[in-house]
Design a protein around this motif. Structure first.
Motif, short mmCIF file in Angstrom:
data_model
loop_
_atom_site.label_atom_id
_atom_site.label_comp_id
_atom_site.label_asym_id
_atom_site.label_seq_id
_atom_site.Cartn_x
_atom_site.Cartn_y
_atom_site.Cartn_z
N LEU A 37 16.90 -8.23 -2.69
CA LEU A 37 18.67 -8.16 -3.19
C LEU A 37 18.83 -8.05 -1.68
N TYR A 78 23.82 -1.03 -8.02
CA TYR A 78 24.83 -2.08 -7.57
C TYR A 78 25.90 -1.96 -7.28
N GLY A 118 27.01 -7.71 -4.68
CA GLY A 118 25.71 -6.95 -5.63
C GLY A 118 24.57 -6.22 -4.71
N ILE A 160 21.68 -11.04 -9.51
CA ILE A 160 20.73 -10.47 -9.01
C ILE A 160 19.57 -10.51 -9.97
#
Length: 269
Positions: free
Chosen positions: A138, A222, A227, A45
């Motif tokens: 992400l 998240y 994730g 992350i």
């Protein structure tokens, strides 16, 4: 003759268990479940977490931190809160909207950005990065699917002006999925903007049993295991004055569901 229980020091089963515990002193302290997942997820992350602020070379400090953002899409877009953005820029004195890649936490890479899309009603914004390589993005979770009681985490820059540009991770659960406009105890506490929202634009947000601080605005919420981004952190419940957010945090925070970010990204050209 009455039966006697064997002395513990002669109990072979107990001795084997004791020997195993002594041989593996760290075994009782190994992370399990969501904690173990988070240990593996956080390093994936952090490279996508950026600081959002303004930069003016002649100012001291040149960079003024405003909140957190995270890279999405093709690696050239950053999601954050609309309230993180400045109301205006002093362009006459070369003030610019920028993001900072934290690097080692002391120094960082500054990149210019521009506003690509905003949804002030849901407190979301998407920034377009200036010239430079794509950054690791992400993955956004599909809309829906978040349940009350679900484990969550978020990473950002709490009190970034003081603690510096080191991404910090907090964890908790989704304690409720609740309307963003909450009627007040007394009708005289209702203001016109809240009345309009309750009547025409009610949408639900995630109430979190997790402590966030100023600077965490715009942090990605998240799933600790995958994730995948579930939402965008946007506000903290304040028990007293704004100063009490630091000295006596409520432990109650809120996040905008990712479905609204999906919709806003669809407007970016």
């Amino acid at each position: 003759m009455s039966a006697r229980r064997p002395s513990p020091r002669y109990d072979p089963t107990r001795r084997r268990l004791l020997a195993a515990a002594l041989a593996l002193p760290g075994a009782l302290f190994l992370p399990t479940g969501a904690r173990a997942d988070l240990v593996a997820t956080v390093p994936r992350i952090k490279p996508s977490i950026v600081a959002v602020g303004t930069y003016q070379r002649t100012r001291s400090p040149a960079f003024q931190f405003r909140g957190t953002g995270f890279v999405v899409g093709d690696g050239q877009l950053v999601a954050t809160n609309a309230h993180v953005l400045p109301e205006r820029l002093d362009t006459a004195n070369m003030e610019a909207l920028v993001i900072v890649l934290p690097g080692d936490g002391q120094t960082g890479t500054v990149r210019t950005a521009s506003v690509a899309a905003t949804d002030r009603g849901r407190d979301l914004a998407v920034l377009k990065l200036g010239a430079g390589p794509a950054l690791p993005a992400l993955r956004l979770a599909a809309s829906g699917g978040v349940r009350e009681g679900q484990e969550i985490a978020f990473t950002g820059f709490p009190i970034g002006n003081v603690l510096g540009m080191t991404p910090v991770t907090h964890r908790g659960i989704v304690s409720a999925i609740t309307p963003i406009g909450i009627p007040q105890a007394n009708a005289r506490d209702l203001n016109p903007a809240l009345v309009r929202r309750l009547a025409n634009d009610v949408f639900r947000v995630y109430q979190l049993d997790a402590t966030a601080y100023p600077g965490n605005s715009g942090s990605p919420l998240y799933d600790p295991a995958s994730g995948a981004v579930l939402g965008v952190l946007n506000m903290v419940f304040v028990k007293g004055t704004k100063e009490s957010v630091l000295s006596d945090p409520s432990g109650i925070s809120y996040a905008i569901p990712v479905e609204h970010l999906h919709r806003l990204l669809g407007e970016v050209r």
